[in-house]
Write a protein that holds these residues in place. Structure first.
Motif, PDB file in Angstrom:
ATOM      1  N   TYR A 167       0.854  -1.190   0.000  1.00 25.00           N
ATOM      2  CA  TYR A 167       0.000   0.000   0.000  1.00 25.00           C
ATOM      3  C   TYR A 167       0.887   1.236   0.000  1.00 25.00           C
ATOM      4  N   LEU A 168       0.916   1.944  -1.134  1.00 25.36           N
ATOM      5  CA  LEU A 168       1.777   3.119  -1.287  1.00 25.36           C
ATOM      6  C   LEU A 168       1.039   4.381  -0.880  1.00 25.36           C
ATOM      7  N   ILE A 169       1.707   5.202  -0.054  1.00 26.59           N
ATOM      8  CA  ILE A 169       1.107   6.462   0.382  1.00 26.59           C
ATOM      9  C   ILE A 169       1.874   7.678  -0.132  1.00 26.59           C
ATOM     10  N   TRP A 170       3.089   7.472  -0.701  1.00 20.39           N
ATOM     11  CA  TRP A 170       3.893   8.633  -1.128  1.00 20.39           C
ATOM     12  C   TRP A 170       4.796   8.250  -2.282  1.00 20.39           C
ATOM     13  N   ARG A 171       5.209   9.268  -3.025  1.00 21.19           N
ATOM     14  CA  ARG A 171       6.077   9.096  -4.186  1.00 21.19           C
ATOM     15  C   ARG A 171       7.214  10.112  -4.087  1.00 21.19           C
ATOM     16  N   PRO A 197      10.288  10.176  -2.125  1.00 25.82           N
ATOM     17  CA  PRO A 197      10.486   8.738  -2.303  1.00 25.82           C
ATOM     18  C   PRO A 197       9.182   7.958  -2.101  1.00 25.82           C
ATOM     19  N   TYR A 198       9.181   6.726  -2.632  1.00 26.05           N
ATOM     20  CA  TYR A 198       8.034   5.868  -2.365  1.00 26.05           C
ATOM     21  C   TYR A 198       8.004   5.520  -0.882  1.00 26.05           C
ATOM     22  N   MET A 199       6.817   5.642  -0.313  1.00 27.35           N
ATOM     23  CA  MET A 199       6.619   5.264   1.085  1.00 27.35           C
ATOM     24  C   MET A 199       5.405   4.354   1.179  1.00 27.35           C
ATOM     25  N   GLU A 257      10.288   3.959   3.809  1.00 34.02           N
ATOM     26  CA  GLU A 257      10.593   4.244   2.402  1.00 34.02           C
ATOM     27  C   GLU A 257      11.040   2.958   1.714  1.00 34.02           C
ATOM     28  N   ILE A 258      10.811   2.898   0.389  1.00 34.01           N
ATOM     29  CA  ILE A 258      11.220   1.719  -0.367  1.00 34.01           C
ATOM     30  C   ILE A 258      11.416   2.137  -1.819  1.00 34.01           C
ATOM     31  N   ALA A 312      13.252  -2.983  -4.712  1.00 36.85           N
ATOM     32  CA  ALA A 312      13.075  -3.691  -3.439  1.00 36.85           C
ATOM     33  C   ALA A 312      11.635  -4.164  -3.286  1.00 36.85           C
ATOM     34  N   LEU A 313      10.693  -3.351  -3.750  1.00 40.34           N
ATOM     35  CA  LEU A 313       9.295  -3.768  -3.688  1.00 40.34           C
ATOM     36  C   LEU A 313       9.037  -4.958  -4.603  1.00 40.34           C
ATOM     37  N   LYS A 314       9.638  -4.951  -5.766  1.00 35.39           N
ATOM     38  CA  LYS A 314       9.488  -6.074  -6.702  1.00 35.39           C
ATOM     39  C   LYS A 314       9.968  -7.382  -6.079  1.00 35.39           C
ATOM     40  N   ALA A 315      11.058  -7.298  -5.317  1.00 38.43           N
ATOM     41  CA  ALA A 315      11.617  -8.499  -4.685  1.00 38.43           C
ATOM     42  C   ALA A 315      10.665  -9.104  -3.659  1.00 38.43           C
TER      43      ALA A 315
END
Length: 265
Positions: free
Chosen positions: A159-163, A165-167, A195-196, A200-203
């Motif tokens: 669940y992404l809340i920010w871009r 950086p992605y958070m 943050e991610i 790393a999310l793909k992994a």
């Protein structure tokens, strides 16, 4: 009449009861106050307290949740201020506490949210209305949990809340609890909002990636950039209010989440 109340951080406040000049510093709790039947008692709110829109338009805006106009708040002479540990800045809240009764919530789960509705109902002399809202929320989310089990919804989600950086919404958050109730397992193991990067999310191989409408306003154009990096995940835009507003909007969230479950089948 003076009454004392203890907030969710353990602070005890004395207020003139029932309060007649309330400032709310949290959008979901502002909406709750109006849905409990208050109107002219709410004299100030933040620029993010957009629901209900007709009430928002006619109220004084005291800044943002994390950047309050303290002098404007003073000028409104509130007899109660309602805030939240996560959404408001500690230094500003402590400054207000020196001058006014400030009641703070601290919410991580649906049970916490229902407790908060009960306590705010008591605080503003609207206990029957609070009980009815909690009845609707309790019944609705019980049905959602049962349906998730019956439908066999058992997917992993980010669940992404920010871009930039992605958070992400991680563990020990209200969003995580709502996901779990609906049969969704958070791939993020860290607490709060880490943050991610996309590699790393793909992994983590999530089945689903939800892009929230708030606090960062993800749009259709952002779907493609994530799909390009993580093509095996189903990437969806979701209404952040339905996952993160922990007041009376939870009644509306039930129907939204029913429909979301159907989309995931």
């Amino acid at each position: 009449m003076q009454r004392s109340f203890t907030d969710q951080l353990g602070n005890t406040i004395q207020i003139n009861y029932p309060p007649k000049r309330i400032i709310s510093l949290v959008p979901s709790q502002t909406e709750l106050l109006f849905d409990l039947g208050l109107d002219h008692e709410v004299v100030g709110l933040t620029k993010f307290c957009i629901h209900p829109v007709e009430k928002f338009a006619g109220r004084i805006k005291v800044g943002g949740t994390k950047k309050l106009n303290i002098d404007l708040i003073r000028s409104l002479e509130p007899d109660l201020i309602i805030g939240n540990k996560e959404e408001n800045e500690q230094a500003q809240i402590e400054e207000l506490m020196d001058e006014f009764p400030v009641w703070m919530s601290d919410i991580y789960t649906l049970d916490d949210a229902k407790k908060t509705i009960t306590q705010i109902g008591e605080l503003v002399d609207r206990s029957p209305e609070a009980s009815y809202l909690n009845h609707l929320i309790h019944a609705g989310f019980n049905d959602l949990q049962t349906l998730a089990l019956q439908r066999g919804i058992n997917k992993t989600v980010a669940y992404l809340i920010w871009r930039e950086p992605y958070m992400m919404a991680g563990r020990n958050t209200f969003i995580d609890d709502v996901l779990t109730i609906n049969g969704l397992q958070n791939v993020i193991k860290q607490s709060r909002y880490p943050e991610i990067d996309l590699d790393a999310l793909k992994a983590l191989k999530p089945d689903l990636i939800f892009l929230s409408s708030e606090p960062y306003p993800f749009k259709e154009k952002h779907l493609e950039e994530i799909r390009n990096v993580i093509p095996d995940a189903k990437v969806m835009l979701v209404d952040g209010e339905m996952f993160s507003w922990y007041g009376s909007r939870l009644v509306k969230a039930v129907q939204y989440l029913f429909q979301l479950q159907k989309e995931l089948l």
